[in-house]
Write an enzyme that holds these catalytic residues in place. Sequence first.
Site, mmCIF file in Angstrom:
data_model
loop_
_atom_site.group_PDB
_atom_site.id
_atom_site.type_symbol
_atom_site.label_atom_id
_atom_site.label_comp_id
_atom_site.label_asym_id
_atom_site.label_seq_id
_atom_site.Cartn_x
_atom_site.Cartn_y
_atom_site.Cartn_z
ATOM 1 N N HIS A 280 0.814 -1.225 0.085
ATOM 2 C CA HIS A 280 0.011 0.003 0.054
ATOM 3 C C HIS A 280 0.964 1.230 0.000
ATOM 4 C CE1 HIS A 280 0.830 -0.357 4.474
ATOM 5 N NE2 HIS A 280 0.451 1.108 4.425
HETATM 6 C C1 UD1 Z 1 -2.453 5.494 5.833
HETATM 7 C C2 UD1 Z 1 -1.038 6.301 6.196
HETATM 8 C C3 UD1 Z 1 0.187 5.253 5.993
HETATM 9 C C4 UD1 Z 1 -0.309 3.846 7.022
HETATM 10 C C5 UD1 Z 1 -1.548 3.423 6.087
HETATM 11 C C6 UD1 Z 1 -2.039 2.246 6.950
HETATM 12 C C7 UD1 Z 1 -0.716 8.484 6.210
HETATM 13 C C8 UD1 Z 1 0.279 9.677 5.209
HETATM 14 N N1 UD1 Z 1 -0.518 7.326 5.256
HETATM 15 O O1 UD1 Z 1 -2.086 5.511 4.281
HETATM 16 O O2 UD1 Z 1 1.332 5.367 6.728
HETATM 17 O O3 UD1 Z 1 0.804 2.935 6.556
HETATM 18 O O4 UD1 Z 1 -2.648 4.609 6.310
HETATM 19 O O5 UD1 Z 1 -3.013 1.405 6.054
HETATM 20 O O6 UD1 Z 1 -1.256 8.712 7.051
HETATM 21 N N2 UD1 Z 1 -9.469 4.841 2.111
HETATM 22 C C9 UD1 Z 1 -10.729 4.002 1.852
HETATM 23 N N3 UD1 Z 1 -11.357 3.818 2.995
HETATM 24 C C10 UD1 Z 1 -10.848 4.130 4.332
HETATM 25 C C11 UD1 Z 1 -9.637 4.856 4.374
HETATM 26 C C12 UD1 Z 1 -9.139 5.375 3.162
HETATM 27 O O7 UD1 Z 1 -11.183 3.518 0.884
HETATM 28 O O8 UD1 Z 1 -11.314 3.807 5.276
HETATM 29 C C13 UD1 Z 1 -9.092 4.936 0.650
HETATM 30 C C14 UD1 Z 1 -9.306 6.421 0.216
HETATM 31 O O9 UD1 Z 1 -9.750 6.529 -1.236
HETATM 32 C C15 UD1 Z 1 -8.347 7.176 0.480
HETATM 33 C C16 UD1 Z 1 -7.080 6.198 0.469
HETATM 34 O O10 UD1 Z 1 -7.529 4.769 0.870
HETATM 35 O O11 UD1 Z 1 -7.955 8.330 -0.342
HETATM 36 C C17 UD1 Z 1 -5.815 6.251 1.105
HETATM 37 O O12 UD1 Z 1 -5.983 6.741 2.565
HETATM 38 P P1 UD1 Z 1 -5.155 7.548 3.251
HETATM 39 O O13 UD1 Z 1 -5.498 7.342 4.925
HETATM 40 O O14 UD1 Z 1 -4.988 8.903 2.918
HETATM 41 O O15 UD1 Z 1 -3.738 6.779 3.108
HETATM 42 P P2 UD1 Z 1 -3.583 5.454 3.342
HETATM 43 O O16 UD1 Z 1 -3.013 4.824 1.886
HETATM 44 O O17 UD1 Z 1 -4.539 4.657 3.832
HETATM 45 N N1 UDP Z 2 -3.374 -5.941 8.959
HETATM 46 C C1 UDP Z 2 -4.567 -6.374 9.159
HETATM 47 N N2 UDP Z 2 -5.371 -6.701 8.088
HETATM 48 C C2 UDP Z 2 -4.669 -6.697 6.954
HETATM 49 C C3 UDP Z 2 -3.439 -6.096 6.562
HETATM 50 C C4 UDP Z 2 -2.785 -5.740 7.725
HETATM 51 O O1 UDP Z 2 -5.143 -6.599 10.451
HETATM 52 O O2 UDP Z 2 -5.513 -7.011 5.828
HETATM 53 C C5 UDP Z 2 -2.336 -5.484 10.302
HETATM 54 C C6 UDP Z 2 -1.189 -5.910 10.491
HETATM 55 O O3 UDP Z 2 -1.273 -7.191 11.165
HETATM 56 C C7 UDP Z 2 -0.601 -5.008 11.261
HETATM 57 C C8 UDP Z 2 -1.180 -3.849 10.643
HETATM 58 O O4 UDP Z 2 -2.240 -4.047 9.910
HETATM 59 O O5 UDP Z 2 -0.804 -5.054 12.771
HETATM 60 C C9 UDP Z 2 -0.255 -2.887 9.746
HETATM 61 O O6 UDP Z 2 -0.871 -1.828 9.196
HETATM 62 P P1 UDP Z 2 -0.566 -1.322 7.634
HETATM 63 O O7 UDP Z 2 0.365 -2.435 7.066
HETATM 64 O O8 UDP Z 2 -2.128 -0.832 6.984
HETATM 65 O O9 UDP Z 2 0.446 0.008 7.982
HETATM 66 P P2 UDP Z 2 1.973 0.368 8.335
HETATM 67 O O10 UDP Z 2 2.450 -0.467 9.615
HETATM 68 O O11 UDP Z 2 2.520 0.198 7.136
HETATM 69 O O12 UDP Z 2 1.814 1.814 8.689
#
Ligand code: UD1
Ligand code: UDP
Length: 383
Positions: free
Chosen positions: A221
């Site tokens: 992601h």
């Molecule tokens: C965010 C964090 C990242 C973290 C990740 C965990 C920042 C800058 N990034 O990235 O560090 O690793 O979360 O998963 O804070 N969306 C949905 N449903 C939701 C939330 C988001 O569909 O509940 C979609 C939306 O289209 C949104 C996109 O995901 O624009 C990105 O979401 P966003 O929270 O901006 O960043 P992540 O890529 O999720």
């Molecule tokens: N995780 C989860 N379901 C998924 C993918 C990840 O519960 O489908 C959990 C994983 O075990 C870990 C956390 O989400 O505890 C990691 O989050 P993510 O990879 O979104 O963010 P990052 O750690 O890169 O910020």
Amino acid sequence: MLIKILCVAGARPNFMKIAPILRSLAARPAFAPRLVHTGQHYDQRLSKIFFEDLGIPRPDIELEVGSGSHAAQTAEIMRRFESVLQAEQPHAVLVVGDVNSTIACALVTSKFMLAAPFRCSLGVRRRPLMIHVEAGLRSFDDDMPEEVNRKLTDAISELLFVSDPAGLTNLANEGVDGGRVIFVGNVMIDTLLAARERAMQSTVLETLGVQPGAYGLVTLHRPSNVDDPATLAPLLEVLDRIASTLRLVFPVHPRTRARMTAHGIALDPRRWVVTDPVGYLDFIKLTSSARIVLTDSGGIQEETTVLGVPCVTIRENTERPCTIHEGTNLLAGTSPGGIRAAFDKAMAATVSERRPKFWDGHAAERIADQMLQVFGEMARGSA
Ligand code: UD1
Ligand code: UDP
């Protein structure tokens, strides 16, 4: 007097970190913790499911900010969180990790003047004490939004709790006063160890039709990997070649799903099991039973280290170097050749038995105990 602490969570990886902290604070009568959910993540599978899986109490305050550009999302969290501080007048604000919710709430806190000052071991305070958990991690890659969030949050935090020993060096190199920095271990591992037995009861393997040890688990992601189809397509191609020898299970993050849909990228169900994101207990069961994990996640590098599962990290860098030196992580880079080579090496390697110090299930207790010391007199008055 009760010590009022606002604990902030907003995105998926925050929930695993805040859960044991809330529990440890609540177990100490001096503290009155309150949970603020910013709403950065809002889907059932990115938010609510973790409250159920991890037994996190319902948030006391929900900001419901939703998605947006970095500027729009960060600004909206800040605007809404300022009103919360005004109403709550907390003694401390505790943020975790490196997402936009982390820096947004830290920045508001650092400029917020309380209606009434209070005294703690750091002197007379006119602003809430700003606490960062998982401080000091650095990828040294400013193209990563999380790196900016980490550096800025650390710069304005007053108590910095460190999970990876490299954090101590990084903060020292940045000139942070060592008196404010405490190595406590990893709260994400507190959650993992507490939930592991329950996770083993999950039936996700049967649901997805895979056998223990007979599949690889993939998550992707990071914007640098998934946003540009010119990067994402070759990355999935090399993984597809791997999938022809080891079936791959891929719970797809919504950011990645949107790009795959937009660019017509589909994965062959004979080699792939593609699902929506899964809950924590299911994910830990999938990780524990996987032959190997291929990921660009931060937290998953840590969980595989403790579970003793080989991990190939599809990134050019990691802010979590102890997962390489004292765990099961192998940094692959992002080129197809690098990923393939790392996969082959990880499949052939003996899994390390070493575990980083203080990744032992008690990090949140150390945090709460340190906080009791800082709030000294106040804490003793109410205990
Ligand atoms: C965010 C964090 C990242 C973290 C990740 C965990 C920042 C800058 N990034 O990235 O560090 O690793 O979360 O998963 O804070 N969306 C949905 N449903 C939701 C939330 C988001 O569909 O509940 C979609 C939306 O289209 C949104 C996109 O995901 O624009 C990105 O979401 P966003 O929270 O901006 O960043 P992540 O890529 O999720
Ligand atoms: N995780 C989860 N379901 C998924 C993918 C990840 O519960 O489908 C959990 C994983 O075990 C870990 C956390 O989400 O505890 C990691 O989050 P993510 O990879 O979104 O963010 P990052 O750690 O890169 O910020």
